[in-house]
Scaffold this motif. Structure first.
Motif, PDB file in Angstrom:
ATOM      1  N   UNK A   1       0.847  -1.193   0.000  1.00  0.00           N
ATOM      2  CA  UNK A   1       0.000   0.000   0.000  1.00  0.00           C
ATOM      3  C   UNK A   1       0.880   1.239   0.000  1.00  0.00           C
ATOM      4  N   UNK A   2       0.489   2.239  -0.793  1.00  0.00           N
ATOM      5  CA  UNK A   2       1.294   3.445  -0.961  1.00  0.00           C
ATOM      6  C   UNK A   2       0.447   4.687  -0.708  1.00  0.00           C
ATOM      7  N   UNK A   3       1.019   5.647   0.011  1.00  0.00           N
ATOM      8  CA  UNK A   3       0.420   6.964   0.190  1.00  0.00           C
ATOM      9  C   UNK A   3       1.479   7.999  -0.154  1.00  0.00           C
ATOM     10  N   UNK A   4       1.116   8.918  -1.034  1.00  0.00           N
ATOM     11  CA  UNK A   4       2.029  10.003  -1.413  1.00  0.00           C
ATOM     12  C   UNK A   4       1.548  11.290  -0.760  1.00  0.00           C
ATOM     13  N   UNK A   5       2.441  11.974  -0.064  1.00  0.00           N
ATOM     14  CA  UNK A   5       2.045  13.175   0.670  1.00  0.00           C
ATOM     15  C   UNK A   5       2.892  14.377   0.294  1.00  0.00           C
ATOM     16  N   UNK A   6       2.304  15.557   0.435  1.00  0.00           N
ATOM     17  CA  UNK A   6       3.026  16.819   0.242  1.00  0.00           C
ATOM     18  C   UNK A   6       2.828  17.680   1.489  1.00  0.00           C
ATOM     19  N   UNK A   7       3.758  17.597   2.439  1.00  0.00           N
ATOM     20  CA  UNK A   7       3.689  18.458   3.632  1.00  0.00           C
ATOM     21  C   UNK A   7       4.382  19.784   3.345  1.00  0.00           C
TER      22      UNK A   7
ATOM     23  N   UNK B   1      -0.550  19.097   5.350  1.00  0.00           N
ATOM     24  CA  UNK B   1      -0.147  17.961   4.527  1.00  0.00           C
ATOM     25  C   UNK B   1      -1.328  17.461   3.713  1.00  0.00           C
ATOM     26  N   UNK B   2      -1.167  17.458   2.409  1.00  0.00           N
ATOM     27  CA  UNK B   2      -2.153  16.849   1.522  1.00  0.00           C
ATOM     28  C   UNK B   2      -1.602  15.493   1.094  1.00  0.00           C
ATOM     29  N   UNK B   3      -2.481  14.513   0.944  1.00  0.00           N
ATOM     30  CA  UNK B   3      -1.998  13.185   0.574  1.00  0.00           C
ATOM     31  C   UNK B   3      -2.966  12.513  -0.391  1.00  0.00           C
ATOM     32  N   UNK B   4      -2.403  11.597  -1.172  1.00  0.00           N
ATOM     33  CA  UNK B   4      -3.191  10.809  -2.122  1.00  0.00           C
ATOM     34  C   UNK B   4      -2.859   9.341  -1.922  1.00  0.00           C
ATOM     35  N   UNK B   5      -3.872   8.491  -2.010  1.00  0.00           N
ATOM     36  CA  UNK B   5      -3.700   7.063  -1.760  1.00  0.00           C
ATOM     37  C   UNK B   5      -3.475   6.297  -3.060  1.00  0.00           C
TER      38      UNK B   5
ATOM     39  N   UNK C   1       1.991  24.240  -5.284  1.00  0.00           N
ATOM     40  CA  UNK C   1       1.994  25.664  -5.603  1.00  0.00           C
ATOM     41  C   UNK C   1       1.353  26.521  -4.536  1.00  0.00           C
ATOM     42  N   UNK C   2       0.388  25.943  -3.808  1.00  0.00           N
ATOM     43  CA  UNK C   2      -0.325  26.710  -2.783  1.00  0.00           C
ATOM     44  C   UNK C   2       0.288  26.532  -1.401  1.00  0.00           C
ATOM     45  N   UNK C   3       0.093  25.367  -0.789  1.00  0.00           N
ATOM     46  CA  UNK C   3       0.576  25.190   0.588  1.00  0.00           C
ATOM     47  C   UNK C   3       2.057  24.817   0.660  1.00  0.00           C
TER      48      UNK C   3
END
Length: 270
Positions: free
Chosen positions: A115-121, A132-136, A171-173
């Motif tokens: 299982x993978x989760x990609x995050x942008x903190x 932190x936004x994340x996508x599964x 670009x935003x957070x």
């Protein structure tokens, strides 16, 4: 406290430390359940002494027993790190990546069936006020989502997004703190120009922006409504806002977000 989870981190930089600080300060996970691999021995000593975690050069000893694997290396080092660690992870371990530009497809190719989760903190993670936004990924379910939210949320707020939105998030957070710092610099200089001591102007600026952010997060009103509420007809705030509109501050901020988002897309294609 989640004492049923073991966390392993590759990379001991600022973002990794921010996550560690959040987890240990809030007591989300016992410090003894966090292991870090960092190539600088001195840095390992700092993290161990500061947080009571296990930090070492090399990850071979802890990767086979961890439940969550956090990839926190620089983008240029990601390919090598994935190749070196993929065969050591136990079956079912969650891979949580905070590497900028590294796609879910690339991560899943390196860690098949994991299982993978990609995050942008973002950097305010370091003071417990991160976003932190994340996508599964394909194999990530409710349990993995809960683990990712617990880890990322220990140092701020979280939001789930589609992976295609992560460039806009960047670009935003992701870049947003720099925009805020630039605005703060300008407001401080304005305060000094108006006669305030620099230390006083800096405190007034920082607390004012903090308070405004808290009002937006806690209120049901939009930023536009809140702005209107403090703008009296022909008053001081109206005079200041008129100057900002003439200078194009609003459009400049919009264009900054769009430019940073586009640059994130470009970096992802390389």
């Amino acid at each position: 406290m989640r004492d049923d989870i073991q966390i392993g981190i590759i990379g001991g930089g600022a973002m990794a430390e921010a996550l560690i600080a959040g987890l240990t300060t809030r007591g989300s996970v016992p410090a003894s359940h966090i292991s870090v691999s960092e190539h600088k021995a001195v840095r390992c000593d700092v993290l161990t002494q500061r947080y009571g975690i296990h930090a070492q050069v090399g990850a071979e000893s802890f990767l086979p027993r961890i439940d969550v694997f956090i990839l926190a290396v620089k983008p240029a080092a990601a390919a090598a790190a994935m190749q070196e660690t993929a065969h050591l992870l136990k079956e079912g371990a969650l891979v949580l990546s905070i590497v900028a530009g590294l796609t879910i497809a690339e991560i899943e190719a390196a860690y098949p069936a994991h299982p993978v989760v990609r995050a942008m903190p973002n950097t305010p993670l370091a003071v417990g006020a991160g976003m932190s936004a994340y996508a599964c990924g394909t194999h990530a379910g409710a349990a993995e989502l809960a683990a990712a939210e617990m880890i990322l949320g220990a140092a701020g707020r979280t939001v789930a997004v589609h992976e295609g939105d992560l460039d806009a998030v960047t670009g935003l957070s992701g870049s947003g703190p720099a925009y805020a710092f630039l605005m703060m610099e300008a407001l401080i200089e304005g305060g000094v120009a108006a006669g305030l001591r620099r230390e006083t102007a800096a405190m007034l600026t920082a607390q004012t922006l903090l308070g405004a952010a808290e009002m937006v997060l806690s209120a049901r009103s939009s930023p536009a409504d809140l702005r209107a509420a403090v703008t009296s007809p022909a008053g001081t705030t109206a005079a200041g806002l008129r100057v900002m509109e003439r200078a194009g501050v609003r459009s400049a901020l919009i264009e900054a977000v769009l430019a940073a988002a586009e640059r994130s897309k470009e970096l992802g294609r390389k």
